[in-house]
Motif scaffolding. Structure first.
Motif, mmCIF file in Angstrom:
data_model
loop_
_atom_site.group_PDB
_atom_site.id
_atom_site.type_symbol
_atom_site.label_atom_id
_atom_site.label_comp_id
_atom_site.label_asym_id
_atom_site.label_seq_id
_atom_site.Cartn_x
_atom_site.Cartn_y
_atom_site.Cartn_z
ATOM 1 N N SER A 97 -11.400 29.617 26.501
ATOM 2 C CA SER A 97 -11.556 29.538 25.054
ATOM 3 C C SER A 97 -12.929 30.029 24.643
ATOM 4 O O SER A 97 -13.920 29.756 25.302
ATOM 5 C CB SER A 97 -11.391 28.094 24.575
ATOM 6 O OG SER A 97 -10.083 27.674 24.742
ATOM 7 N N GLY A 98 -12.960 30.761 23.559
ATOM 8 C CA GLY A 98 -14.227 31.286 23.059
ATOM 9 C C GLY A 98 -14.457 32.719 23.452
ATOM 10 O O GLY A 98 -15.321 33.383 22.874
ATOM 11 N N SER A 99 -13.706 33.198 24.420
ATOM 12 C CA SER A 99 -13.861 34.603 24.812
ATOM 13 C C SER A 99 -13.062 35.472 23.848
ATOM 14 O O SER A 99 -12.098 35.011 23.244
ATOM 15 C CB SER A 99 -13.399 34.813 26.243
ATOM 16 O OG SER A 99 -12.022 34.548 26.352
ATOM 17 N N GLU A 102 -8.618 35.736 24.343
ATOM 18 C CA GLU A 102 -8.228 34.436 24.859
ATOM 19 C C GLU A 102 -6.742 34.163 24.713
ATOM 20 O O GLU A 102 -6.300 33.056 24.961
ATOM 21 C CB GLU A 102 -9.000 33.359 24.122
ATOM 22 C CG GLU A 102 -8.740 33.392 22.619
ATOM 23 C CD GLU A 102 -9.451 32.266 21.918
ATOM 24 O OE1 GLU A 102 -10.082 32.543 20.882
ATOM 25 O OE2 GLU A 102 -9.367 31.139 22.399
ATOM 26 N N THR A 103 -5.979 35.173 24.301
ATOM 27 C CA THR A 103 -4.534 34.966 24.205
ATOM 28 C C THR A 103 -3.987 34.543 25.555
ATOM 29 O O THR A 103 -4.359 35.086 26.596
ATOM 30 C CB THR A 103 -3.859 36.278 23.773
ATOM 31 O OG1 THR A 103 -4.392 36.670 22.509
ATOM 32 C CG2 THR A 103 -2.359 36.109 23.666
ATOM 33 N N GLN A 104 -3.108 33.554 25.536
ATOM 34 C CA GLN A 104 -2.469 33.119 26.771
ATOM 35 C C GLN A 104 -1.254 34.001 27.046
ATOM 36 O O GLN A 104 -0.423 34.204 26.172
ATOM 37 C CB GLN A 104 -2.055 31.650 26.671
ATOM 38 C CG GLN A 104 -3.252 30.717 26.608
ATOM 39 C CD GLN A 104 -2.885 29.269 26.851
ATOM 40 O OE1 GLN A 104 -1.782 28.949 27.253
ATOM 41 N NE2 GLN A 104 -3.838 28.385 26.600
ATOM 42 N N TYR B 31 -8.258 25.805 16.466
ATOM 43 C CA TYR B 31 -9.061 26.929 16.927
ATOM 44 C C TYR B 31 -8.375 28.243 16.564
ATOM 45 O O TYR B 31 -9.004 29.189 16.124
ATOM 46 C CB TYR B 31 -9.247 26.800 18.436
ATOM 47 C CG TYR B 31 -10.295 27.691 19.008
ATOM 48 C CD1 TYR B 31 -9.939 28.766 19.821
ATOM 49 C CD2 TYR B 31 -11.635 27.462 18.766
ATOM 50 C CE1 TYR B 31 -10.903 29.597 20.357
ATOM 51 C CE2 TYR B 31 -12.604 28.289 19.305
ATOM 52 C CZ TYR B 31 -12.221 29.347 20.101
ATOM 53 O OH TYR B 31 -13.170 30.170 20.627
ATOM 54 N N ASN B 32 -7.074 28.288 16.765
ATOM 55 C CA ASN B 32 -6.275 29.428 16.335
ATOM 56 C C ASN B 32 -4.812 29.026 16.276
ATOM 57 O O ASN B 32 -4.441 27.907 16.669
ATOM 58 C CB ASN B 32 -6.478 30.664 17.227
ATOM 59 C CG ASN B 32 -6.072 30.446 18.671
ATOM 60 O OD1 ASN B 32 -5.042 29.844 18.956
ATOM 61 N ND2 ASN B 32 -6.862 30.976 19.593
ATOM 62 N N GLN B 34 -0.828 30.750 16.992
ATOM 63 C CA GLN B 34 -0.163 31.871 17.651
ATOM 64 C C GLN B 34 1.340 31.764 17.427
ATOM 65 O O GLN B 34 1.909 30.668 17.464
ATOM 66 C CB GLN B 34 -0.497 31.819 19.152
ATOM 67 C CG GLN B 34 -0.433 33.126 19.874
ATOM 68 C CD GLN B 34 -1.149 33.072 21.221
ATOM 69 O OE1 GLN B 34 -1.811 32.104 21.573
ATOM 70 N NE2 GLN B 34 -1.014 34.136 21.999
ATOM 71 N N PHE B 36 4.963 33.094 18.998
ATOM 72 C CA PHE B 36 5.568 33.629 20.210
ATOM 73 C C PHE B 36 7.049 33.896 19.974
ATOM 74 O O PHE B 36 7.691 33.267 19.136
ATOM 75 C CB PHE B 36 5.473 32.621 21.367
ATOM 76 C CG PHE B 36 4.089 32.357 21.868
ATOM 77 C CD1 PHE B 36 3.304 31.368 21.293
ATOM 78 C CD2 PHE B 36 3.568 33.075 22.935
ATOM 79 C CE1 PHE B 36 2.024 31.104 21.766
ATOM 80 C CE2 PHE B 36 2.299 32.821 23.417
ATOM 81 C CZ PHE B 36 1.526 31.830 22.830
ATOM 82 N N SER B 46 3.719 36.774 23.366
ATOM 83 C CA SER B 46 2.849 36.581 22.207
ATOM 84 C C SER B 46 3.093 37.689 21.182
ATOM 85 O O SER B 46 3.123 38.869 21.524
ATOM 86 C CB SER B 46 1.391 36.601 22.644
ATOM 87 O OG SER B 46 0.537 36.458 21.528
ATOM 88 N N LEU B 49 -1.695 36.466 16.927
ATOM 89 C CA LEU B 49 -2.664 35.369 17.035
ATOM 90 C C LEU B 49 -3.582 35.443 15.829
ATOM 91 O O LEU B 49 -4.134 36.510 15.530
ATOM 92 C CB LEU B 49 -3.463 35.488 18.335
ATOM 93 C CG LEU B 49 -4.478 34.383 18.639
ATOM 94 C CD1 LEU B 49 -4.621 34.200 20.135
ATOM 95 C CD2 LEU B 49 -5.842 34.669 18.026
ATOM 96 N N LYS B 93 -3.838 25.940 18.716
ATOM 97 C CA LYS B 93 -4.768 25.685 19.811
ATOM 98 C C LYS B 93 -5.902 24.833 19.287
ATOM 99 O O LYS B 93 -6.526 25.179 18.275
ATOM 100 C CB LYS B 93 -5.310 26.998 20.349
ATOM 101 C CG LYS B 93 -6.108 26.880 21.628
ATOM 102 C CD LYS B 93 -6.423 28.270 22.151
ATOM 103 C CE LYS B 93 -7.033 28.230 23.523
ATOM 104 N NZ LYS B 93 -7.318 29.586 24.028
ATOM 105 N N GLN B 95 -9.586 22.528 20.033
ATOM 106 C CA GLN B 95 -10.854 22.860 20.677
ATOM 107 C C GLN B 95 -10.803 22.642 22.174
ATOM 108 O O GLN B 95 -11.589 23.217 22.915
ATOM 109 C CB GLN B 95 -11.990 22.021 20.058
ATOM 110 C CG GLN B 95 -12.257 22.327 18.594
ATOM 111 C CD GLN B 95 -12.790 23.734 18.385
ATOM 112 O OE1 GLN B 95 -13.388 24.333 19.260
ATOM 113 N NE2 GLN B 95 -12.535 24.283 17.205
ATOM 114 N N GLY B 97 -8.513 23.597 24.099
ATOM 115 C CA GLY B 97 -7.949 24.770 24.744
ATOM 116 C C GLY B 97 -6.460 24.719 25.014
ATOM 117 O O GLY B 97 -5.893 25.708 25.445
ATOM 118 N N LEU B 99 -2.420 24.537 24.032
ATOM 119 C CA LEU B 99 -1.529 24.933 22.951
ATOM 120 C C LEU B 99 -0.564 23.795 22.655
ATOM 121 O O LEU B 99 -0.010 23.183 23.569
ATOM 122 C CB LEU B 99 -0.731 26.178 23.333
ATOM 123 C CG LEU B 99 -1.515 27.487 23.473
ATOM 124 C CD1 LEU B 99 -0.585 28.608 23.923
ATOM 125 C CD2 LEU B 99 -2.181 27.862 22.173
#
Lengths: 115, 111
Positions: A97-99, A102-104, B31-32, B34, B36, B46, B49, B93, B95, B97, B99
């Motif tokens: 996270s933060g990069s 960062e999409t999974q 945080y974001n 997404q 899918f 995906s 995003l 998402k 903080q 990390g 989902l």
């Protein structure tokens, strides 16, 4: 298609047995997350590994455990299988996270059936 | 605790129709978000995003919007095609990390 691969594709086990699922992450990704998707449901977060250390865990019992190897591939181990463990198990790799990227990226999944 | 809800659970439309899928979330500290696509028995692909600071993202016939203050996102699909038939999942998402997914909307586009 993503570069994430999972094995095996399908698996049948009986209640009480143990299972190991494997995931190879996309090249360059150092973070791997595992999800459980029951039929008709959205995926549920199991845990995440970053640089071989567990980096977050969802609401799953300790019989769900994992490993990440130096090449960033990963294993999900489930002990004492229960009928409710029947599901599609998804692995996703990413940068942390933060990069900027960062999409999974998800693999095709392993379908586990517990009888 | 963050909860993500998708409405409707299933949708059937004739080919060529424009459509909107809805996603709502209870905690705006994301945080974001997404979107899918999942084909039957397959993994997730995906689509779009949206970072928490953004309002929308577009890719081809797809447009996703994000309104953090109201806890809502929409996925707009223009000129739908039978190949768009799949389950569409929305995920936020946090903080930490991970989902957090909704249950998905199963879309069927009839020729």
């Amino acid at each position: 298609e993503t570069g994430v691969t999972q094995s095996p594709t399908h698996l049948i086990k009986t209640r009480g047995q143990q299972v190991t699922l494997r995931c190879s992450s996309q090249s360059g990704h150092n973070t791997v997350s595992w999800y459980q998707q029951a039929l008709g449901q959205g995926p549920q977060f199991i845990f995440q590994y970053y640089r071989e250390e567990e980096n977050g865990r969802g609401n799953f019992p300790p019989r769900f455990s994992g490993l990440q190897f130096p090449n960033y591939s990963s294993e999900l181990n489930v002990n004492a299988l229960e009928l409710d463990d029947s599901a599609l198990y998804l692995c996703a790799s990413s940068f942390p996270s933060g990069s900027p990227q960062e999409t999974q990226y998800f693999g095709p999944g392993t379908r586990l059936l517990v009888l | 605790k963050q909860e993500v809800t998708q409405i409707p659970a299933a949708l059937s439309v004739p080919e060529g129709e424009n459509l909107v899928l809805n996603c709502s979330f209870t905690d705006s500290a994301i945080y974001n978000l997404q979107w899918f696509r999942q084909d039957p028995g397959k993994g997730l692909t995906s689509l779009l995003l949206i970072q928490s600071s953004q309002r929308e993202q577009t890719s081809g016939r797809l447009n996703a919007s994000l309104d953090k203050s109201s806890g809502r996102s929409t996925l707009y699909i223009a000129a739908s095609q039978p190949g768009d038939s799949a389950t569409y999942l929305c995920a936020v998402k946090n903080q930490g990390g991970k989902l957090i997914f909704g249950q998905g909307t199963e879309l069927s586009v009839k020729p």
